[in-house]
Every structure is written in C-alpha cells, then in structure tokens.
Motif scaffolding. Structure first.
Motif, mmCIF file in Angstrom:
data_model
loop_
_atom_site.group_PDB
_atom_site.id
_atom_site.type_symbol
_atom_site.label_atom_id
_atom_site.label_comp_id
_atom_site.label_asym_id
_atom_site.label_seq_id
_atom_site.Cartn_x
_atom_site.Cartn_y
_atom_site.Cartn_z
ATOM 1 N N ILE A 1 -28.394 -51.362 -19.645
ATOM 2 C CA ILE A 1 -27.278 -52.300 -19.484
ATOM 3 C C ILE A 1 -27.665 -53.661 -20.048
ATOM 4 O O ILE A 1 -26.884 -54.315 -20.743
ATOM 5 C CB ILE A 1 -26.880 -52.416 -17.998
ATOM 6 C CG1 ILE A 1 -26.338 -51.075 -17.500
ATOM 7 C CG2 ILE A 1 -25.840 -53.519 -17.797
ATOM 8 C CD1 ILE A 1 -26.101 -51.025 -16.001
ATOM 9 N N SER A 2 -28.910 -54.086 -19.782
ATOM 10 C CA SER A 2 -29.402 -55.355 -20.311
ATOM 11 C C SER A 2 -29.368 -55.380 -21.834
ATOM 12 O O SER A 2 -28.965 -56.380 -22.446
ATOM 13 C CB SER A 2 -30.836 -55.596 -19.810
ATOM 14 O OG SER A 2 -31.445 -56.671 -20.476
ATOM 15 N N LEU A 3 -29.792 -54.301 -22.467
ATOM 16 C CA LEU A 3 -29.788 -54.243 -23.931
ATOM 17 C C LEU A 3 -28.369 -54.315 -24.487
ATOM 18 O O LEU A 3 -28.117 -54.993 -25.491
ATOM 19 C CB LEU A 3 -30.476 -52.965 -24.402
ATOM 20 C CG LEU A 3 -31.975 -52.851 -24.132
ATOM 21 C CD1 LEU A 3 -32.498 -51.506 -24.635
ATOM 22 C CD2 LEU A 3 -32.746 -53.994 -24.791
ATOM 23 N N ALA A 4 -27.441 -53.620 -23.844
ATOM 24 C CA ALA A 4 -26.047 -53.654 -24.299
ATOM 25 C C ALA A 4 -25.465 -55.053 -24.157
ATOM 26 O O ALA A 4 -24.757 -55.545 -25.038
ATOM 27 C CB ALA A 4 -25.216 -52.644 -23.508
ATOM 28 N N CYS A 5 -25.781 -55.723 -23.049
ATOM 29 C CA CYS A 5 -25.277 -57.084 -22.843
ATOM 30 C C CYS A 5 -25.896 -58.054 -23.839
ATOM 31 O O CYS A 5 -25.217 -58.942 -24.370
ATOM 32 C CB CYS A 5 -25.580 -57.545 -21.419
ATOM 33 S SG CYS A 5 -24.630 -56.674 -20.144
ATOM 34 N N CYS B 1 -29.495 -64.709 -8.181
ATOM 35 C CA CYS B 1 -28.881 -63.417 -8.490
ATOM 36 C C CYS B 1 -28.710 -63.255 -10.001
ATOM 37 O O CYS B 1 -28.252 -64.175 -10.685
ATOM 38 C CB CYS B 1 -27.527 -63.341 -7.797
ATOM 39 S SG CYS B 1 -26.754 -61.728 -7.897
ATOM 40 N N ASP B 2 -29.080 -62.101 -10.517
ATOM 41 C CA ASP B 2 -28.885 -61.765 -11.931
ATOM 42 C C ASP B 2 -27.986 -60.537 -11.982
ATOM 43 O O ASP B 2 -28.383 -59.458 -11.537
ATOM 44 C CB ASP B 2 -30.237 -61.480 -12.583
ATOM 45 C CG ASP B 2 -30.142 -61.267 -14.092
ATOM 46 O OD1 ASP B 2 -29.037 -61.460 -14.640
ATOM 47 O OD2 ASP B 2 -31.157 -60.913 -14.706
ATOM 48 N N LEU B 3 -26.768 -60.702 -12.492
ATOM 49 C CA LEU B 3 -25.792 -59.612 -12.580
ATOM 50 C C LEU B 3 -25.482 -59.288 -14.030
ATOM 51 O O LEU B 3 -25.384 -60.187 -14.866
ATOM 52 C CB LEU B 3 -24.487 -60.008 -11.882
ATOM 53 C CG LEU B 3 -24.519 -60.284 -10.389
ATOM 54 C CD1 LEU B 3 -23.111 -60.629 -9.906
ATOM 55 C CD2 LEU B 3 -25.077 -59.108 -9.625
ATOM 56 N N MET B 4 -25.293 -58.019 -14.330
ATOM 57 C CA MET B 4 -24.917 -57.582 -15.677
ATOM 58 C C MET B 4 -23.913 -56.435 -15.585
ATOM 59 O O MET B 4 -24.083 -55.533 -14.764
ATOM 60 C CB MET B 4 -26.147 -57.117 -16.459
ATOM 61 C CG MET B 4 -27.146 -58.229 -16.773
ATOM 62 S SD MET B 4 -28.637 -57.605 -17.564
ATOM 63 C CE MET B 4 -29.395 -56.753 -16.182
ATOM 64 N N ILE B 5 -22.904 -56.481 -16.446
ATOM 65 C CA ILE B 5 -21.896 -55.424 -16.522
ATOM 66 C C ILE B 5 -21.829 -54.924 -17.966
ATOM 67 O O ILE B 5 -21.833 -55.726 -18.911
ATOM 68 C CB ILE B 5 -20.499 -55.938 -16.098
ATOM 69 C CG1 ILE B 5 -20.553 -56.562 -14.704
ATOM 70 C CG2 ILE B 5 -19.477 -54.807 -16.147
ATOM 71 C CD1 ILE B 5 -20.932 -55.609 -13.598
ATOM 72 N N MET B 6 -21.780 -53.612 -18.148
ATOM 73 C CA MET B 6 -21.660 -53.047 -19.496
ATOM 74 C C MET B 6 -20.467 -53.684 -20.215
ATOM 75 O O MET B 6 -19.382 -53.818 -19.628
ATOM 76 C CB MET B 6 -21.475 -51.544 -19.426
ATOM 77 C CG MET B 6 -22.740 -50.794 -19.055
ATOM 78 S SD MET B 6 -23.999 -50.806 -20.348
ATOM 79 C CE MET B 6 -23.260 -49.689 -21.547
#
Length: 332
Positions: free
Chosen positions: A21-25, A85-90
């Motif tokens: 997910i991190s790479l996509a973001c 907080c560290d949030l990631m969404i595809m």
C-alpha cells in the motif's frame, strides 16, 4: 470493510501488505521522492528500537483484499498527550470511507491510551493533505524535503566549499565511523543528538529524549535490518570534545539513494562553518563507501534558514513540502 490489528513483530504477511500500500501511495502521491524498501518501511513502523508503544492495523474489503492500513505510535518518554498516526489508503480505493474509518479507529485507540491529540503528516498538494483538511485538522510548520544529484560536478563543488569552510574551522579535526558508535564517543554523541531541541518544531510537540541507551537500541535495530549508518564529527582539538555531527543512512535495497539524517553543532562552537564541513566530509566519505548512491534525500523545517543555506550550497533542491496535521480527539 473490516479493520484487523496485527502483530508488528510477528505478522510479516500483514506488514508486507501494508508496504505494498505504501508503494502504491508513493507512486501516486510523491513519485519524485524515494519509495521506501521493505527494510526501511519495517524499521519505520516497528520503530528502529524505540521504546514507544505501537499498534498496527490493516483494513480489508469484503473479499479480504487490503485497502488501507495504519500505525499508531504512543511515545513513552516525551509527548504524553499525543498519539502519532500514519494512515494510507490504496489510491484506487479512496473516497469510499476507508480513511475515515481508519482515522476513527485510530482516534478511539488513542483515547483509550489517555491521549488527547492525534498527529499525522502529509505532503502539500496530495490526497493526504486534502483528507486532513476535510477532517478539520490544524496544520503544523512546513518541512521542506530536498534531494541532491550525485553527479560529475559534485567533487569540484565540494572541494571549493571545503577550502572556504576549513579557513573558518581552525582548531578542529574530523573523525568518522560506521555504526555501531565506539564506546568512547557514545556519551558525547547523545549530547549532540539532544541539540535537535534547538530546531524549529510544531507548537506543543516536545523533542525526542536521547540518551546512550536509546542510541544503542537504535543502532542495533538499524544494523539488524542491514541498513548502514555513517557518522562524521568535528572535534575541538584543545578541549577534545565533539563539537558537530552529521549522520547518513544507506539501504542496500535502495542502493541509489542516501538518506541524510541529523546534523547538529554545539551552540558554543557555532560560527566556524562546522555544519558545512562535516556535511562535505560525509559526502566525500559516501562517495568512497557507497559509490552506487546517485541521489540524497533530506528534510529541514522551513524556518531553519542556516541549515537550508548549507544544503543549497551543497546542491540540494526542494522537491516537496511536508507538514504535520493535528486533531483534538474530542472532535472525532
């Protein structure tokens, strides 16, 4: 959608899903900045040996596919009212409520831990910034992210800058080592780490508390993941004390990038171009030890005029602006 907590140390599959997910973001939001390898991502989420408490979750859709993730950091030695907080969404799964659900979950866990403020960060102009604004977050100070090309012009530029810096730095000598730090320097290294308290930071945020134990824990975690960590210091010859420090990390999984870390100069030794001198020496050391490095990444608070001037002399150029965003937990 369901939100599942997982063990950051034991559940490698979930951690790898979060890394994807991190790479996509990264590819979508900040393609001009280095994407984190799994090694660096794991270190960031697990905390590089920090004593802070951490919780991690992955959000999955009805088919079980990961659509987002988050990690909550609860400092134990400083900032007792804040949860980070560290949030990631595809990118292709945004704007359907996953981010809001993860944020609400994070906020609930932070409240249970006795925290009253929730802090995250996002680069300007990205979906993360727009999400933070939509949630009513308050913006922090700007941190300007810069990159430098390691090209054929760099040696001559460093040579010219070194001549000028050395004219102001009589009475100092340079030392360097690769982590782990020799025992004889450990105490003074902790003192140089504490100088970060002088750097601009968001209102109400305390600097991290550094001591010799924390340095050893961090270095052990770095070395365990295969990351290489270099230090260059300037020592005041007359007193024998370390006066300035700069640090650089390299990750074998991202061999073309170097990651500039802390640079600090003791207040009583400022005005001798030591910050510039140790950074020049570090770049020369990197050329010798890490010849595959072609770009270097760093960041400075926008108000840190002195360090920014040094970086621009060396050849760093602005790539993005990162800032923190804070929410009072009573609002969520």
């Amino acid at each position: 959608m369901r939100i599942e907590q997982f063990d950051l140390l034991a559940d490698t599959d979930s951690l790898r899903a979060c890394h994807q997910i991190s790479l996509a973001c990264s590819a979508c939001d900040t393609p001009w900045l280095p994407a984190l390898s799994f090694t660096a991502f794991k270190g960031n989420w697990q905390g590089w040996g920090s004593d802070d408490l951490r919780e991690a979750w992955v959000a999955r859709d009805d088919a079980g596919d990961p659509v987002g993730c988050g990690v909550l950091r609860l400092p134990q030695k400083d900032n007792p009212t804040v949860a980070f907080c560290d949030l990631m969404i595809m990118p292709d799964r945004r704007r359907v409520g996953a981010g809001s659900a993860l944020l609400a979950h994070c906020a609930g866990r932070a409240r249970q831990a006795g925290r009253s403020r929730l802090s995250g960060s996002a680069p300007d102009g990205t979906a993360g910034e727009r999400f933070a604004r939509a949630q009513g977050s308050s913006a922090g100070i700007d941190e300007v992210l810069r990159t430098m090309e390691v090209d054929a012009s760099l040696p001559a530029r460093l040579s010219a800058l070194r001549v000028d810096a050395e004219q102001h730095a009589a009475g100092y000598e340079l030392l360097s080592w690769q982590a782990p730090t020799p025992d004889e320097h450990l105490g003074e290294l902790a003192e140089l780490q504490k100088i970060i308290a002088d750097a601009p930071r968001d209102q109400g945020i305390e600097p991290q508390a550094w001591d010799t134990d924390r340095i050893r824990q961090t270095e052990e975690a770095v070395l365990a993941r295969g990351v290489r960590y270099y230090m260059v210091v300037a020592r005041h010859v007359a007193s024998g004390r370390l006066a300035a420090l700069t640090e650089m990390a390299t990750d074998p999984q991202t061999p073309s990038w170097g990651f500039q870390q802390l640079t600090s100069v003791r207040r009583e030794h400022r005005g001798h171009r030591l910050g510039l001198l140790v950074k020049i020496a570090m770049l020369e050391l990197l050329a010798e030890r890490e010849p595959a490095v072609r770009r270097i990444f760093t960041g400075n608070a926008g108000a840190n005029d002195h360090m920014i001037a040094i970086n621009e002399m060396l050849g760093y150029r602005a790539a993005a602006v990162l800032r923190s965003w804070e929410l009072g937990l009573a609002r969520i």
